[in-house]
Design a protein around this motif. Structure first.
Motif, PDB file in Angstrom:
ATOM      1  N   SER A  32       0.818  -1.219   0.000  1.00  0.00           N
ATOM      2  CA  SER A  32       0.000   0.000   0.000  1.00  0.00           C
ATOM      3  C   SER A  32       0.849   1.265   0.000  1.00  0.00           C
ATOM      4  N   SER A  33       2.099   1.192   0.473  1.00  0.00           N
ATOM      5  CA  SER A  33       2.966   2.372   0.461  1.00  0.00           C
ATOM      6  C   SER A  33       4.012   2.309  -0.649  1.00  0.00           C
ATOM      7  N   ASN A  34       3.950   1.275  -1.499  1.00  0.00           N
ATOM      8  CA  ASN A  34       4.839   1.115  -2.644  1.00  0.00           C
ATOM      9  C   ASN A  34       6.307   1.059  -2.227  1.00  0.00           C
ATOM     10  N   THR A  35       6.589   0.243  -1.221  1.00  0.00           N
ATOM     11  CA  THR A  35       7.965   0.071  -0.764  1.00  0.00           C
ATOM     12  C   THR A  35       8.311  -1.409  -0.684  1.00  0.00           C
ATOM     13  N   THR A  36       9.605  -1.667  -0.657  1.00  0.00           N
ATOM     14  CA  THR A  36      10.091  -3.018  -0.387  1.00  0.00           C
ATOM     15  C   THR A  36      10.540  -3.051   1.065  1.00  0.00           C
ATOM     16  N   SER A  37      10.871  -4.212   1.562  1.00  0.00           N
ATOM     17  CA  SER A  37      11.308  -4.309   2.950  1.00  0.00           C
ATOM     18  C   SER A  37      12.622  -3.564   3.177  1.00  0.00           C
ATOM     19  N   VAL A  38      13.469  -3.460   2.168  1.00  0.00           N
ATOM     20  CA  VAL A  38      14.726  -2.710   2.288  1.00  0.00           C
ATOM     21  C   VAL A  38      14.439  -1.206   2.292  1.00  0.00           C
ATOM     22  N   GLU A  39      13.509  -0.767   1.464  1.00  0.00           N
ATOM     23  CA  GLU A  39      13.198   0.658   1.354  1.00  0.00           C
ATOM     24  C   GLU A  39      12.546   1.222   2.605  1.00  0.00           C
ATOM     25  N   VAL A  40      12.004   0.383   3.442  1.00  0.00           N
ATOM     26  CA  VAL A  40      11.401   0.859   4.694  1.00  0.00           C
ATOM     27  C   VAL A  40      12.444   1.602   5.510  1.00  0.00           C
ATOM     28  N   TYR A  41      13.670   1.113   5.509  1.00  0.00           N
ATOM     29  CA  TYR A  41      14.740   1.756   6.268  1.00  0.00           C
ATOM     30  C   TYR A  41      15.239   3.020   5.567  1.00  0.00           C
ATOM     31  N   GLU A  42      15.164   3.067   4.247  1.00  0.00           N
ATOM     32  CA  GLU A  42      15.590   4.244   3.496  1.00  0.00           C
ATOM     33  C   GLU A  42      14.639   5.412   3.697  1.00  0.00           C
ATOM     34  N   LYS A  43      13.373   5.131   3.882  1.00  0.00           N
ATOM     35  CA  LYS A  43      12.390   6.219   3.952  1.00  0.00           C
ATOM     36  C   LYS A  43      12.126   6.701   5.372  1.00  0.00           C
ATOM     37  N   GLY A  96      -0.340   6.282  -4.146  1.00  0.00           N
ATOM     38  CA  GLY A  96      -1.693   6.014  -3.659  1.00  0.00           C
ATOM     39  C   GLY A  96      -1.952   4.513  -3.725  1.00  0.00           C
ATOM     40  N   ARG A  97      -2.811   4.038  -2.868  1.00  0.00           N
ATOM     41  CA  ARG A  97      -3.030   2.590  -2.747  1.00  0.00           C
ATOM     42  C   ARG A  97      -3.417   1.916  -4.056  1.00  0.00           C
ATOM     43  N   LYS A  98      -4.331   2.531  -4.802  1.00  0.00           N
ATOM     44  CA  LYS A  98      -4.817   1.898  -6.027  1.00  0.00           C
ATOM     45  C   LYS A  98      -3.707   1.773  -7.068  1.00  0.00           C
ATOM     46  N   LYS A  99      -2.985   2.863  -7.323  1.00  0.00           N
ATOM     47  CA  LYS A  99      -1.913   2.815  -8.324  1.00  0.00           C
ATOM     48  C   LYS A  99      -0.751   1.941  -7.859  1.00  0.00           C
ATOM     49  N   PHE A 135      -1.023  -0.733  -6.030  1.00  0.00           N
ATOM     50  CA  PHE A 135      -1.497  -2.099  -6.238  1.00  0.00           C
ATOM     51  C   PHE A 135      -1.422  -2.476  -7.715  1.00  0.00           C
ATOM     52  N   GLU A 136      -1.827  -1.552  -8.591  1.00  0.00           N
ATOM     53  CA  GLU A 136      -1.796  -1.817 -10.029  1.00  0.00           C
ATOM     54  C   GLU A 136      -0.372  -1.985 -10.550  1.00  0.00           C
ATOM     55  N   GLN A 137       0.594  -1.283  -9.947  1.00  0.00           N
ATOM     56  CA  GLN A 137       1.979  -1.449 -10.372  1.00  0.00           C
ATOM     57  C   GLN A 137       2.484  -2.858 -10.092  1.00  0.00           C
ATOM     58  N   VAL A 138       1.995  -3.462  -9.051  1.00  0.00           N
ATOM     59  CA  VAL A 138       2.442  -4.804  -8.683  1.00  0.00           C
ATOM     60  C   VAL A 138       1.622  -5.878  -9.393  1.00  0.00           C
ATOM     61  N   PHE A 139       0.301  -5.758  -9.377  1.00  0.00           N
ATOM     62  CA  PHE A 139      -0.570  -6.817  -9.884  1.00  0.00           C
ATOM     63  C   PHE A 139      -1.137  -6.564 -11.276  1.00  0.00           C
ATOM     64  N   GLY A 140      -1.015  -5.342 -11.781  1.00  0.00           N
ATOM     65  CA  GLY A 140      -1.590  -5.024 -13.080  1.00  0.00           C
ATOM     66  C   GLY A 140      -3.019  -4.532 -12.934  1.00  0.00           C
ATOM     67  N   MET A 141      -3.610  -4.147 -14.065  1.00  0.00           N
ATOM     68  CA  MET A 141      -4.950  -3.568 -14.029  1.00  0.00           C
ATOM     69  C   MET A 141      -6.056  -4.590 -14.277  1.00  0.00           C
ATOM     70  N   ARG A 142      -5.730  -5.734 -14.844  1.00  0.00           N
ATOM     71  CA  ARG A 142      -6.758  -6.738 -15.148  1.00  0.00           C
ATOM     72  C   ARG A 142      -6.910  -7.698 -13.977  1.00  0.00           C
ATOM     73  N   LYS A 143      -8.090  -7.689 -13.374  1.00  0.00           N
ATOM     74  CA  LYS A 143      -8.355  -8.522 -12.201  1.00  0.00           C
ATOM     75  C   LYS A 143      -8.191 -10.004 -12.490  1.00  0.00           C
ATOM     76  N   ALA A 144      -8.457 -10.430 -13.703  1.00  0.00           N
ATOM     77  CA  ALA A 144      -8.358 -11.845 -14.060  1.00  0.00           C
ATOM     78  C   ALA A 144      -6.920 -12.365 -13.959  1.00  0.00           C
ATOM     79  N   LEU A 145      -5.948 -11.477 -14.022  1.00  0.00           N
ATOM     80  CA  LEU A 145      -4.548 -11.900 -13.983  1.00  0.00           C
ATOM     81  C   LEU A 145      -3.877 -11.661 -12.638  1.00  0.00           C
TER      82      LEU A 145
END
Length: 123
Positions: A56-67, A78-81, A83-93
């Protein structure tokens, strides 16, 4: 899930154990199995919660320490974008490790070279 499936057997076993119809080794084995299942289920739940917050914050476990100390992480779109960066926009996939052709065209981060920031998104 195993804990939920094992719970009725666990309760039945201890009701029968009150009547001393089971051996001590069966009792110990059932109890140990249930306790290990509960511990494993709780650790997985914590793992899922941690990674959902990272997503939801668009970070990796390593980046948590950087930020640390940063007011707003520059890659948090933002949460929606996020999520879409990781899973894509098509719910079927979403449950498959695939991206649609539209995702590759519309999400530059999927190419691994250009990552949009919140300042890019606001303009």
């Amino acid at each position: 899930m195993d804990t939920i499936v094992l719970l009725p057997s666990f309760l039945k076993f201890f009701k029968e154990a009150a009547g001393h119809t089971n051996s001590a080794s069966d009792l110990a084995l059932t109890f140990l199995t249930f306790v290990l299942n509960v511990a494993f289920a709780l650790s997985l739940l914590c793992f899922i919660i941690m990674h959902a917050s990272l997503l939801s914050s668009n970070t990796t476990s390593v980046e948590v320490y950087e930020k640390k100390g940063v007011v707003r992480w520059k890659y948090d779109l933002g949460r929606k974008k996020n999520f879409e960066q990781v899973f894509g926009m098509r719910k079927a996939l979403w449950l498959l490790p695939l991206f649609a052709k539209e995702d590759l065209e519309n999400i530059p981060a999927l190419h691994g070279l250009d990552f949009p920031t919140c300042s890019d998104d606001e303009s």
